[in-house]
Design a protein around this motif. Structure first.
Motif, PDB file in Angstrom:
ATOM      1  N   SER A   1       0.845  -1.195   0.000  1.00 28.21           N
ATOM      2  CA  SER A   1       0.000   0.000   0.000  1.00 28.21           C
ATOM      3  C   SER A   1       0.881   1.246   0.000  1.00 28.21           C
ATOM      4  N   PRO A   2       0.340   2.395  -0.421  1.00 26.90           N
ATOM      5  CA  PRO A   2       1.099   3.636  -0.362  1.00 26.90           C
ATOM      6  C   PRO A   2       1.578   3.957   1.054  1.00 26.90           C
ATOM      7  N   GLY A   3       0.719   3.694   2.044  1.00 29.36           N
ATOM      8  CA  GLY A   3       1.096   3.977   3.420  1.00 29.36           C
ATOM      9  C   GLY A   3       2.339   3.217   3.838  1.00 29.36           C
ATOM     10  N   GLU A   4       2.447   1.965   3.393  1.00 33.00           N
ATOM     11  CA  GLU A   4       3.618   1.166   3.730  1.00 33.00           C
ATOM     12  C   GLU A   4       4.879   1.721   3.075  1.00 33.00           C
ATOM     13  N   VAL A   5       4.744   2.272   1.882  1.00 35.59           N
ATOM     14  CA  VAL A   5       5.904   2.884   1.214  1.00 35.59           C
ATOM     15  C   VAL A   5       6.446   4.034   2.063  1.00 35.59           C
ATOM     16  N   PHE A   6       5.554   4.901   2.488  1.00 33.21           N
ATOM     17  CA  PHE A   6       5.978   6.040   3.303  1.00 33.21           C
ATOM     18  C   PHE A   6       6.500   5.587   4.664  1.00 33.21           C
ATOM     19  N   ALA A   7       5.904   4.541   5.227  1.00 38.46           N
ATOM     20  CA  ALA A   7       6.349   4.040   6.533  1.00 38.46           C
ATOM     21  C   ALA A   7       7.762   3.465   6.445  1.00 38.46           C
ATOM     22  N   ARG A   8       8.078   2.744   5.356  1.00 40.11           N
ATOM     23  CA  ARG A   8       9.431   2.203   5.187  1.00 40.11           C
ATOM     24  C   ARG A   8      10.432   3.338   5.005  1.00 40.11           C
ATOM     25  N   THR A   9      10.006   4.373   4.297  1.00 41.53           N
ATOM     26  CA  THR A   9      10.873   5.540   4.113  1.00 41.53           C
ATOM     27  C   THR A   9      11.132   6.207   5.456  1.00 41.53           C
ATOM     28  N   SER A  10      10.110   6.270   6.282  1.00 37.28           N
ATOM     29  CA  SER A  10      10.244   6.813   7.628  1.00 37.28           C
ATOM     30  C   SER A  10      11.271   6.035   8.430  1.00 37.28           C
ATOM     31  N   ASP A  11      11.164   4.720   8.408  1.00 41.08           N
ATOM     32  CA  ASP A  11      12.101   3.879   9.158  1.00 41.08           C
ATOM     33  C   ASP A  11      13.541   4.129   8.724  1.00 41.08           C
ATOM     34  N   ALA A  12      13.736   4.308   7.422  1.00 45.94           N
ATOM     35  CA  ALA A  12      15.083   4.541   6.900  1.00 45.94           C
ATOM     36  C   ALA A  12      15.667   5.833   7.454  1.00 45.94           C
ATOM     37  N   PHE A  13      14.869   6.881   7.519  1.00 48.94           N
ATOM     38  CA  PHE A  13      15.365   8.163   8.028  1.00 48.94           C
ATOM     39  C   PHE A  13      15.565   8.131   9.543  1.00 48.94           C
ATOM     40  N   LEU A  14      14.718   7.428  10.247  1.00 48.19           N
ATOM     41  CA  LEU A  14      14.880   7.340  11.699  1.00 48.19           C
ATOM     42  C   LEU A  14      16.175   6.628  12.069  1.00 48.19           C
TER      43      LEU A  14
END
Length: 209
Positions: free
Chosen positions: A61-74
């Motif tokens: 889902s689109p939400g999962e794409v953004f969530a994985r991107t979030s994890d990478a930056f954190l």
């Protein structure tokens, strides 16, 4: 384009990552003038990690794409890592396998507000918020007017670019640039520039999920 699919969202992040590679030197140069010079590296590292995560564990889902991107930056730390991680994490709260302009606008509103609370930053403080807020407002206004997702994102991209450019005339009130005072005037904030790059990367042809 009226809906954002998982494929379209992945393509968006891929294009953002490509832009970060292309603009690495310019972002680094900007941050050397107003900060400690590591912004280009942090942005590139975070997006390289995001792209790898999306390839190794494909989202649904689109939400999962953004969530994985979030994890990478954190995971990259620094000043920008937590802020971008928080922002993408809140955007990642959007639900559904296809996302409308209204859905995305709501998620962006929550994400930008969260960054403002964490950084205690407002428009005019010469930070990434100077691009986030106008982009979010433009996307929201376009969604309310019934614009397509593509048109709404184009409006957001234009607003983010203008917001980033406006930081050149500002005296920094938050972030590392605040410590260099007048030395930072005339320099575009690298964080705002990166947010403008993100929205500019949203322009895409329909990509299948």
């Amino acid at each position: 384009m009226t809906m954002l699919s998982v494929g379209g969202t992945r393509a968006w992040i891929d294009r953002f990552a490509d832009a970060a590679e292309d603009q690495f030197d310019s972002l680094t140069d900007l941050d050397r003038l107003v900060g400690d010079g590591d912004f280009g590296m942090n942005l590139r590292t975070g997006l390289r990690s995001a792209v790898q995560r999306l390839r190794s564990d494909p989202p649904t889902s689109p939400g999962e794409v953004f969530a994985r991107t979030s994890d990478a930056f954190l995971d990259i730390g620094g000043t920008s890592g937590p802020l971008l991680g928080l922002w993408f994490g809140r955007i990642g709260a959007v639900s559904g396998v296809e996302v409308t302009a209204t859905d995305l606008a709501s998620a962006l509103g929550a994400a930008t507000a969260a960054v403002q609370r964490l950084g205690n930053a407002q428009v005019g403080h010469k930070t990434m918020v100077d691009a986030m807020v106008p982009a979010t407002s433009a996307l929201t206004e376009a969604a309310v007017s019934g614009a397509t997702l593509s048109a709404a994102l184009n409006s957001a991209a234009t607003a983010a670019r203008l917001g980033a450019e406006s930081t050149r005339a500002m005296l920094a009130r938050r972030g590392r640039a605040a410590y260099v005072g007048e030395h930072a005037r005339g320099v575009e904030d690298p964080g705002a520039s990166a947010i403008a790059m993100f929205f500019a990367a949203s322009s895409y042809k329909s990509v299948p999920a």
